[in-house]
Every structure is written in structure tokens, then in C-alpha cells.
Design a protein around this motif. Structure first.
Motif, PDB file in Angstrom:
ATOM      1  N   VAL B   2     -44.689  -4.051  91.645  1.00 34.75           N
ATOM      2  CA  VAL B   2     -44.186  -3.083  90.684  1.00 34.75           C
ATOM      3  C   VAL B   2     -43.102  -3.712  89.813  1.00 34.75           C
ATOM      4  CG1 VAL B   2     -42.978  -0.887  90.406  1.00 34.75           C
ATOM      5  CG2 VAL B   2     -44.708  -1.151  92.207  1.00 34.75           C
ATOM      6  N   GLN B   3     -43.223  -3.488  88.509  1.00 35.35           N
ATOM      7  CA  GLN B   3     -42.217  -3.959  87.566  1.00 35.35           C
ATOM      8  C   GLN B   3     -41.814  -2.816  86.650  1.00 35.35           C
ATOM      9  OE1 GLN B   3     -44.266  -7.446  85.852  1.00 35.35           O
ATOM     10  NE2 GLN B   3     -42.817  -8.713  86.984  1.00 35.35           N
ATOM     11  N   LEU B   4     -40.553  -2.855  86.231  1.00 36.28           N
ATOM     12  CA  LEU B   4     -40.013  -1.825  85.344  1.00 36.28           C
ATOM     13  C   LEU B   4     -39.531  -2.485  84.057  1.00 36.28           C
ATOM     14  CD1 LEU B   4     -37.845   0.149  87.944  1.00 36.28           C
ATOM     15  CD2 LEU B   4     -40.270   0.409  87.427  1.00 36.28           C
ATOM     16  N   GLN B   5     -39.804  -1.813  82.931  1.00 35.14           N
ATOM     17  CA  GLN B   5     -39.392  -2.350  81.649  1.00 35.14           C
ATOM     18  C   GLN B   5     -38.755  -1.262  80.809  1.00 35.14           C
ATOM     19  OE1 GLN B   5     -39.634  -5.720  80.243  1.00 35.14           O
ATOM     20  NE2 GLN B   5     -38.130  -4.618  79.007  1.00 35.14           N
ATOM     21  N   GLU B   6     -37.484  -1.446  80.478  1.00 31.70           N
ATOM     22  CA  GLU B   6     -36.794  -0.495  79.615  1.00 31.70           C
ATOM     23  C   GLU B   6     -37.115  -0.781  78.148  1.00 31.70           C
ATOM     24  OE1 GLU B   6     -34.136  -1.726  83.101  1.00 31.70           O
ATOM     25  OE2 GLU B   6     -35.251  -2.751  81.506  1.00 31.70           O
ATOM     26  N   SER B   7     -37.158   0.272  77.355  1.00 29.92           N
ATOM     27  CA  SER B   7     -37.378   0.099  75.916  1.00 29.92           C
ATOM     28  C   SER B   7     -36.655   1.202  75.159  1.00 29.92           C
ATOM     29  CB  SER B   7     -38.868   0.124  75.584  1.00 29.92           C
ATOM     30  OG  SER B   7     -39.455   1.352  75.970  1.00 29.92           O
ATOM     31  N   GLY B   8     -36.282   0.878  73.924  1.00 31.40           N
ATOM     32  CA  GLY B   8     -35.594   1.849  73.095  1.00 31.40           C
ATOM     33  C   GLY B   8     -34.707   1.156  72.083  1.00 31.40           C
ATOM     34  N   PRO B   9     -34.110   1.909  71.179  1.00 35.44           N
ATOM     35  CA  PRO B   9     -33.244   1.328  70.157  1.00 35.44           C
ATOM     36  C   PRO B   9     -32.048   0.602  70.761  1.00 35.44           C
ATOM     37  CG  PRO B   9     -33.774   3.601  69.641  1.00 35.44           C
ATOM     38  CD  PRO B   9     -34.238   3.361  71.037  1.00 35.44           C
ATOM     39  N   GLY B  10     -31.709  -0.538  70.182  1.00 40.70           N
ATOM     40  CA  GLY B  10     -30.557  -1.286  70.666  1.00 40.70           C
ATOM     41  C   GLY B  10     -29.262  -0.842  70.015  1.00 40.70           C
ATOM     42  N   LEU B  11     -29.385  -0.051  68.961  1.00 40.04           N
ATOM     43  CA  LEU B  11     -28.212   0.410  68.223  1.00 40.04           C
ATOM     44  C   LEU B  11     -28.337   1.910  67.957  1.00 40.04           C
ATOM     45  CD1 LEU B  11     -25.582  -0.353  66.714  1.00 40.04           C
ATOM     46  CD2 LEU B  11     -26.995  -0.741  64.678  1.00 40.04           C
ATOM     47  N   VAL B  12     -27.305   2.632  68.332  1.00 41.83           N
ATOM     48  CA  VAL B  12     -27.281   4.083  68.128  1.00 41.83           C
ATOM     49  C   VAL B  12     -25.962   4.450  67.445  1.00 41.83           C
ATOM     50  CG1 VAL B  12     -27.424   6.350  69.233  1.00 41.83           C
ATOM     51  CG2 VAL B  12     -28.681   4.403  70.194  1.00 41.83           C
ATOM     52  N   LYS B  13     -26.017   5.364  66.520  1.00 42.61           N
ATOM     53  CA  LYS B  13     -24.801   5.787  65.813  1.00 42.61           C
ATOM     54  C   LYS B  13     -24.013   6.792  66.646  1.00 42.61           C
ATOM     55  CE  LYS B  13     -26.154   5.096  60.986  1.00 42.61           C
ATOM     56  NZ  LYS B  13     -27.232   4.151  61.279  1.00 42.61           N
ATOM     57  N   PRO B  14     -22.697   6.759  66.495  1.00 43.92           N
ATOM     58  CA  PRO B  14     -21.867   7.756  67.198  1.00 43.92           C
ATOM     59  C   PRO B  14     -22.311   9.173  66.875  1.00 43.92           C
ATOM     60  CG  PRO B  14     -20.492   6.040  66.253  1.00 43.92           C
ATOM     61  CD  PRO B  14     -21.879   5.799  65.742  1.00 43.92           C
ATOM     62  N   SER B  15     -22.247  10.029  67.888  1.00 47.05           N
ATOM     63  CA  SER B  15     -22.613  11.455  67.841  1.00 47.05           C
ATOM     64  C   SER B  15     -24.121  11.679  67.925  1.00 47.05           C
ATOM     65  CB  SER B  15     -22.061  12.145  66.590  1.00 47.05           C
ATOM     66  OG  SER B  15     -22.860  11.889  65.455  1.00 47.05           O
ATOM     67  N   GLU B  16     -24.911  10.598  67.823  1.00 47.33           N
ATOM     68  CA  GLU B  16     -26.352  10.776  67.924  1.00 47.33           C
ATOM     69  C   GLU B  16     -26.820  10.709  69.384  1.00 47.33           C
ATOM     70  OE1 GLU B  16     -27.656   9.344  63.450  1.00 47.33           O
ATOM     71  OE2 GLU B  16     -28.232   8.094  65.162  1.00 47.33           O
ATOM     72  N   THR B  17     -28.137  10.800  69.564  1.00 46.76           N
ATOM     73  CA  THR B  17     -28.708  10.802  70.908  1.00 46.76           C
ATOM     74  C   THR B  17     -29.372   9.473  71.227  1.00 46.76           C
ATOM     75  OG1 THR B  17     -29.055  13.197  70.926  1.00 46.76           O
ATOM     76  CG2 THR B  17     -30.411  11.887  72.432  1.00 46.76           C
ATOM     77  N   LEU B  18     -28.972   8.911  72.354  1.00 42.93           N
ATOM     78  CA  LEU B  18     -29.561   7.670  72.863  1.00 42.93           C
ATOM     79  C   LEU B  18     -30.840   8.038  73.614  1.00 42.93           C
ATOM     80  CD1 LEU B  18     -27.527   5.101  75.021  1.00 42.93           C
ATOM     81  CD2 LEU B  18     -29.745   5.957  75.768  1.00 42.93           C
ATOM     82  N   SER B  19     -31.922   7.343  73.313  1.00 44.78           N
ATOM     83  CA  SER B  19     -33.198   7.618  73.989  1.00 44.78           C
ATOM     84  C   SER B  19     -33.796   6.324  74.507  1.00 44.78           C
ATOM     85  CB  SER B  19     -34.185   8.281  73.020  1.00 44.78           C
ATOM     86  OG  SER B  19     -33.716   9.547  72.600  1.00 44.78           O
ATOM     87  N   LEU B  20     -34.101   6.301  75.783  1.00 49.17           N
ATOM     88  CA  LEU B  20     -34.691   5.129  76.417  1.00 49.17           C
ATOM     89  C   LEU B  20     -35.899   5.543  77.244  1.00 49.17           C
ATOM     90  CD1 LEU B  20     -31.506   3.288  77.730  1.00 49.17           C
ATOM     91  CD2 LEU B  20     -32.857   2.703  75.715  1.00 49.17           C
TER      92      LEU B  20
END
Lengths: 111, 126
Positions: B2-20
Motif C-alpha cells: 500500500v502506498q499513499l500519495q498526497e496531491s493538491g495546490p502548493g500555494l493557498v491564499k490567506p482566508s481561502e480553503t486548503l484542499s488536499l
């Protein structure tokens, strides 16, 4: 919240010699089932953490027997019987009784 | 294995929502608990929360008001959303699997993290 406190925060070690890390919790980690809800993890430089010990004293699969975990109630210890160069990194204890909380980490480096 | 791989934006603006998103390969997402942990630059590990494959969640009380975890068993993925981010949320975010060891004489198990992803760096900055 359960607070985890490790000591020392930095530990210079000599290969072949033993080493010990202490972890104290702000409240007992003894579950009614008799187990202590405490894990130990090692984060080697540049890597993701890896489990060493779970349930206070159980070595995870593939972990060398020079690593051992002990303790009860609020006081726990990770011992390395004979340190090897590959053991350098940051060691974390983590309580799993109420939510999860990590200790601050203990950086182990070769003298 | 089993392997796990994270993905998502590397840069997020303040007050916004981080999504991974964490993609599980080499095994099924079913039957396990899945976790998110983060590590600010030069600092220690912070547990964010976990989600069972059925959708049951448990979050760090200090982040609970901003965290939402979800799971998509059809895609073998689970996800993290962290709202109203600030610079303090800048960190390496790890996804991980919790494996269960049955506790004798009970109907439940002891869970510990046995598999970690490599981590993904998220920076909060305008």
C-alpha cells in the motif's frame, strides 16, 4: 487535552552506546482494557515518520529489537540498546487515548 | 504494498480553503481509518484528524471548526479541507493509514499509524 512532554529535546549519542528518551503525559494513558495508549515514531532526515512502538511496548513489524518501549500511567521511555548511525532523526511519542497528541520531538544525532 | 500519495495546490491564499486529496494505491481504502497530520517548517508533528472508510470522523479539537475530511471509496481516495487558512497553516501535510490490532475480549481495536505518504508542502501566502 492531553499534553505530551518529551525529554531531552536534543540527544547526542555515541554509536554502540545505549540511549533513552522520556515521554510524559498530562494524564494517565492507561485504558480500561489494560493497555497504554502510547506510540513512538521516528522521522529520519528528509523522510516521513515511521512507527517504532505501539501500545506502549509493542514493536512494530520490521523494527529492530534494539528498540524497546516501556512505562505506565503517565511516564514512558523509549530505549535504544545500542545506537547505530541509521538511528539518527527526530523521535516522537504520541498519545492515542483521547484524540491524538504528539510530543515535541527529540532530535537524536551522532556525537 | 500500500502506498499513499498526497496531491493538491502548493500555494493557498490567506482566508481561502486548503484542499488536499490522498490517493491509496496497492490496497483498498475499505476497512481502515485514514488520517491527516501536518508539520510546520522546522517544527514537530500535529495531528489533524482521521476518517473511517464509512465516513466517521474525529478531528483535533483545536482545528475542528475549520476541518472537514471526506472519503470516496469508488476512487480509493480521501480528502481534507481546511478553511480560513492563515500563514500558521503553512506546513508539510501528510496522509496516513491507521491499522487496527484487535483488543482481546472486546469488539474494538487499537489503532496506530503504519503507513505514511511522502507529504506535500502547502504554503499560505498572498
Amino acid at each position: 487535552d492531553i499534553v505530551m512532554t518529551q525529554s531531552p529535546l536534543s540527544l547526542p549519542v555515541t554509536p554502540g552506546e545505549p540511549a533513552s528518551i522520556s515521554c510524559r503525559s498530562s494524564q494517565s494513558l492507561l485504558h480500561s482494557n489494560g493497555y497504554h495508549y502510547l506510540d513512538w515514531y521516528l522521522q529520519k532526515p528528509g523522510q516521513s515518520p515511521q512507527v517504532l512502538i505501539y501500545k506502549g511496548s509493542n514493536r512494530a513489524s520490521g523494527v529492530p529489537d534494539r528498540f524497546s518501549g516501556s512505562g505506565s500511567g503517565t511516564d514512558f521511555t523509549l530505549k535504544i540498546s545500542r545506537v547505530e548511525a541509521d538511528d539518527v532523526g527526530v523521535y516522537y511519542c504520541m498519545q492515542t487515548l483521547q484524540s491524538r497528541t504528539f510530543g515535541q520531538g527529540t532530535k537524536v544525532e551522532i556525537k | 504494498q500500500v502506498q499513499l500519495q498526497e496531491s493538491g495546490p502548493g500555494l493557498v491564499k490567506p482566508s481561502e480553503t486548503l484542499s488536499l486529496t490522498c490517493t491509496v494505491s496497492g490496497g483498498s481504502i475499505n476497512g481502515f481509518y485514514w488520517s491527516w497530520i501536518r508539520q510546520p517548517p522546522g517544527k514537530g508533528l500535529e495531528w489533524i484528524g482521521y476518517i473511517y472508510y464509512s465516513g466517521t470522523t474525529n478531528y483535533n479539537p483545536s482545528l475542528k471548526s475549520r476541518v472537514t475530511a471526506s472519503v470516496d471509496t469508488s476512487k480509493n481516495q480521501f480528502s481534507l479541507k481546511l478553511s480560513s487558512v492563515t500563514a500558521a497553516d503553512t506546513a508539510v501535510y501528510y496522509c496516513a493509514r491507521l491499522t487496527g490490532i484487535p483488543v482481546p475480549g472486546t469488539s474494538y481495536s487499537y489503532h496506530y499509524i503504519d503507513i505514511w505518504g511522502k507529504g506535500t508542502t502547502v504554503t499560505v501566502s498572498s
